[in-house]
Design a protein around this motif. Structure first.
Motif, PDB file in Angstrom:
ATOM      1  N   LEU A  71       0.676  -1.153   0.143  1.00  0.00           N
ATOM      2  CA  LEU A  71       0.192   0.057  -0.014  1.00  0.00           C
ATOM      3  C   LEU A  71       0.765   1.373  -0.018  1.00  0.00           C
ATOM      4  O   LEU A  71       0.568   2.164  -0.660  1.00  0.00           O
ATOM      5  N   ILE A  72       1.911   1.091   0.702  1.00  0.00           N
ATOM      6  CA  ILE A  72       2.737   2.404   0.674  1.00  0.00           C
ATOM      7  C   ILE A  72       3.453   2.696  -0.660  1.00  0.00           C
ATOM      8  O   ILE A  72       3.568   3.944  -1.119  1.00  0.00           O
ATOM      9  N   LEU A  73       3.947   1.700  -1.347  1.00  0.00           N
ATOM     10  CA  LEU A  73       4.516   1.703  -2.839  1.00  0.00           C
ATOM     11  C   LEU A  73       3.559   2.001  -3.456  1.00  0.00           C
ATOM     12  O   LEU A  73       3.850   2.983  -4.497  1.00  0.00           O
ATOM     13  N   TYR A  74       2.348   1.718  -3.501  1.00  0.00           N
ATOM     14  CA  TYR A  74       1.152   2.176  -4.494  1.00  0.00           C
ATOM     15  C   TYR A  74       0.898   3.613  -4.202  1.00  0.00           C
ATOM     16  O   TYR A  74       0.679   4.396  -5.214  1.00  0.00           O
ATOM     17  N   SER A  75       1.112   4.001  -2.893  1.00  0.00           N
ATOM     18  CA  SER A  75       0.759   5.608  -2.607  1.00  0.00           C
ATOM     19  C   SER A  75       1.938   6.115  -3.323  1.00  0.00           C
ATOM     20  O   SER A  75       1.759   7.393  -3.899  1.00  0.00           O
ATOM     21  N   VAL A  76       2.985   5.919  -2.976  1.00  0.00           N
ATOM     22  CA  VAL A  76       4.348   6.651  -3.581  1.00  0.00           C
ATOM     23  C   VAL A  76       4.125   6.669  -5.088  1.00  0.00           C
ATOM     24  O   VAL A  76       4.354   7.636  -5.727  1.00  0.00           O
ATOM     25  N   SER A  77       3.880   5.665  -5.607  1.00  0.00           N
ATOM     26  CA  SER A  77       3.714   5.563  -7.256  1.00  0.00           C
ATOM     27  C   SER A  77       2.500   6.440  -7.811  1.00  0.00           C
ATOM     28  O   SER A  77       2.512   7.260  -8.773  1.00  0.00           O
ATOM     29  N   PHE A  78       1.460   6.556  -6.875  1.00  0.00           N
ATOM     30  CA  PHE A  78       0.315   7.486  -7.152  1.00  0.00           C
ATOM     31  C   PHE A  78       0.725   8.876  -7.208  1.00  0.00           C
ATOM     32  O   PHE A  78       0.424   9.715  -8.123  1.00  0.00           O
ATOM     33  N   LEU A  79       1.576   9.114  -6.117  1.00  0.00           N
ATOM     34  CA  LEU A  79       1.907  10.575  -6.049  1.00  0.00           C
ATOM     35  C   LEU A  79       2.945  11.002  -7.078  1.00  0.00           C
ATOM     36  O   LEU A  79       2.817  12.032  -7.679  1.00  0.00           O
ATOM     37  N   LEU A  80       3.768  10.000  -7.241  1.00  0.00           N
ATOM     38  CA  LEU A  80       4.690  10.569  -8.563  1.00  0.00           C
ATOM     39  C   LEU A  80       3.764  10.556  -9.993  1.00  0.00           C
ATOM     40  O   LEU A  80       4.174  11.335 -10.569  1.00  0.00           O
ATOM     41  N   PHE A  81       2.834   9.603 -10.249  1.00  0.00           N
ATOM     42  CA  PHE A  81       2.187   9.677 -11.314  1.00  0.00           C
ATOM     43  C   PHE A  81       1.432  10.908 -11.302  1.00  0.00           C
ATOM     44  O   PHE A  81       1.214  11.737 -12.531  1.00  0.00           O
ATOM     45  N   LEU A  82       0.526  11.681 -10.361  1.00  0.00           N
ATOM     46  CA  LEU A  82      -0.137  12.602 -10.054  1.00  0.00           C
ATOM     47  C   LEU A  82       0.941  13.659 -10.453  1.00  0.00           C
ATOM     48  O   LEU A  82       0.484  14.788 -11.087  1.00  0.00           O
ATOM     49  N   PHE A  83       2.258  13.754 -10.043  1.00  0.00           N
ATOM     50  CA  PHE A  83       3.301  15.017  -9.837  1.00  0.00           C
ATOM     51  C   PHE A  83       3.534  14.873 -11.524  1.00  0.00           C
ATOM     52  O   PHE A  83       3.393  16.372 -12.167  1.00  0.00           O
ATOM     53  N   VAL A  84       3.591  13.916 -12.218  1.00  0.00           N
ATOM     54  CA  VAL A  84       4.142  13.947 -13.918  1.00  0.00           C
ATOM     55  C   VAL A  84       2.972  14.305 -14.565  1.00  0.00           C
ATOM     56  O   VAL A  84       2.948  15.147 -15.515  1.00  0.00           O
ATOM     57  N   ALA A  85       1.861  13.775 -14.170  1.00  0.00           N
ATOM     58  CA  ALA A  85       0.405  14.204 -14.967  1.00  0.00           C
ATOM     59  C   ALA A  85      -0.025  15.574 -15.020  1.00  0.00           C
ATOM     60  O   ALA A  85      -0.060  16.382 -15.741  1.00  0.00           O
TER      61      ALA A  85
END
Length: 152
Positions: A71-85
């Motif tokens: 869940l932590i890894l999915y949260s970090v990947s979502f934050l990075l994806f949101l930043f790039v988007a």
């Protein structure tokens, strides 16, 4: 693997071989399915990079369950994806404005640069002739209509 499967579902069933889900065919907005594939690629990259032996040993010693870690890894990947988007949206909205019809065709050249009035064009031509005066041959001078005066 889920990213590839979601891309197949997106192309085959959601988009039906069109550029976007938009009925008008403009393709301005992406559907939510089009964001799923890159997000899953981000998540798979974080899961793959975070699954080393050293990291697993560290998490075991810290008594972190595997579900919490995922869940932590999915949260970090979502934050990075949101930043790039957000960065891509910021670039796209400023690089290609939607209301391109507001540009006045009478005041712009074909390359989009503003058209200069005759006075500025004449001054630029004079400056170019002054800078290139010693390098130009007599044939080029005649074609441009430049008059030379001999000063002694």
């Amino acid at each position: 693997m889920a990213a590839g499967a979601s891309r197949i579902v997106e192309i085959a069933f959601v988009l039906r071989d069109r550029g976007s889900v938009d009925e008008e065919g403009k393709g301005d907005e992406a559907s939510s399915w089009q964001y799923l594939t890159p997000f899953l690629l981000y998540a798979s990259g974080f899961l793959f990079m975070g699954a080393t032996e050293e990291q697993m040993a560290f998490l075991s010693e810290a008594h972190v369950s595997h579900v919490s870690y995922i869940l932590i890894l999915y949260s970090v990947s979502f934050l990075l994806f949101l930043f790039v988007a957000m960065l891509l949206h910021l670039y796209a909205s400023h690089a290609w404005p939607l209301d391109a019809a507001t540009k006045n065709e009478e005041t712009a050249e074909a390359n989009g640069a503003p058209r200069m009035n005759g006075h500025i064009e004449r001054r630029m031509r004079d400056a170019e002739q002054f800078e290139l005066e010693g390098l130009m041959s007599d044939d080029e001078d005649r074609s441009l209509g430049v008059k030379h005066t001999q000063s002694t």
